[in-house]
Design a protein around this motif. Sequence first.
Motif, short mmCIF file in Angstrom:
data_model
loop_
_atom_site.label_atom_id
_atom_site.label_comp_id
_atom_site.label_asym_id
_atom_site.label_seq_id
_atom_site.Cartn_x
_atom_site.Cartn_y
_atom_site.Cartn_z
N TYR A 32 0.85 -1.18 0.00
CA TYR A 32 0.00 0.00 0.00
C TYR A 32 0.89 1.24 0.00
O TYR A 32 1.75 1.37 -0.86
N ALA A 33 0.74 2.11 0.95
CA ALA A 33 1.56 3.32 0.96
C ALA A 33 3.02 3.00 1.27
O ALA A 33 3.33 2.06 2.01
N MET A 34 3.91 3.80 0.68
CA MET A 34 5.34 3.74 0.98
C MET A 34 5.79 5.15 1.32
O MET A 34 5.17 6.14 0.88
N GLY A 35 6.87 5.24 2.06
CA GLY A 35 7.30 6.59 2.43
C GLY A 35 8.72 6.64 2.94
O GLY A 35 9.38 5.60 3.11
N TRP A 36 9.16 7.86 3.13
CA TRP A 36 10.47 8.14 3.69
C TRP A 36 10.31 9.02 4.93
O TRP A 36 9.52 9.97 4.92
N TYR A 37 11.06 8.67 5.96
CA TYR A 37 11.12 9.44 7.18
C TYR A 37 12.58 9.71 7.49
O TYR A 37 13.47 9.05 6.92
N ARG A 38 12.83 10.66 8.36
CA ARG A 38 14.22 10.92 8.73
C ARG A 38 14.32 11.28 10.21
O ARG A 38 13.36 11.76 10.81
N GLN A 39 15.51 11.03 10.74
CA GLN A 39 15.75 11.35 12.14
C GLN A 39 17.15 11.95 12.27
O GLN A 39 18.15 11.28 11.97
N ALA A 40 17.19 13.19 12.70
CA ALA A 40 18.45 13.88 12.94
C ALA A 40 18.86 13.65 14.40
O ALA A 40 18.02 13.36 15.25
N PRO A 41 20.14 13.80 14.70
CA PRO A 41 20.62 13.59 16.07
C PRO A 41 19.86 14.47 17.07
O PRO A 41 19.72 15.68 16.85
N GLY A 42 19.36 13.85 18.12
CA GLY A 42 18.67 14.60 19.16
C GLY A 42 17.26 15.01 18.82
O GLY A 42 16.61 15.74 19.59
#
Length: 120
Positions: A32-42
């Motif tokens: 179904y849906a696909m996506g991108w997420y991100r996580q920066a330090p802190g």
Amino acid sequence: QVQLVESGGGLVQPGGSLRLSCAASGNILVIYAMGWYRQAPGKQRELVATISATGTTNYADSVKDRFTISRDNAKNTVYLQMNGLRPEDTAVYYCNADILRTPAGRYDYWGQGTQVTVSS
């Protein structure tokens, strides 16, 4: 078993471009849906972009007009073309997919993450 494998991260100068890929494999019936997420330090993980099975896209305001999400359903792959990169785009980028698999079950899957660093 279902796996998401990301590739394409790296070090790039401000204003540069990178293309991330994420391939899903395993006992997949439907993605179904696909996506991108991100996580920066802190910081907390945040949404970057999503794309539905029919191609409807959604972007975070911070990346609109710079990033483009796309998918190849025949290859079970989602892409993120990132142009005009800025230092604040530096983060670990994670692929996400909503997948119906066999044995029957619909689950949310995550990739292992790929580092994107924007620096001169």
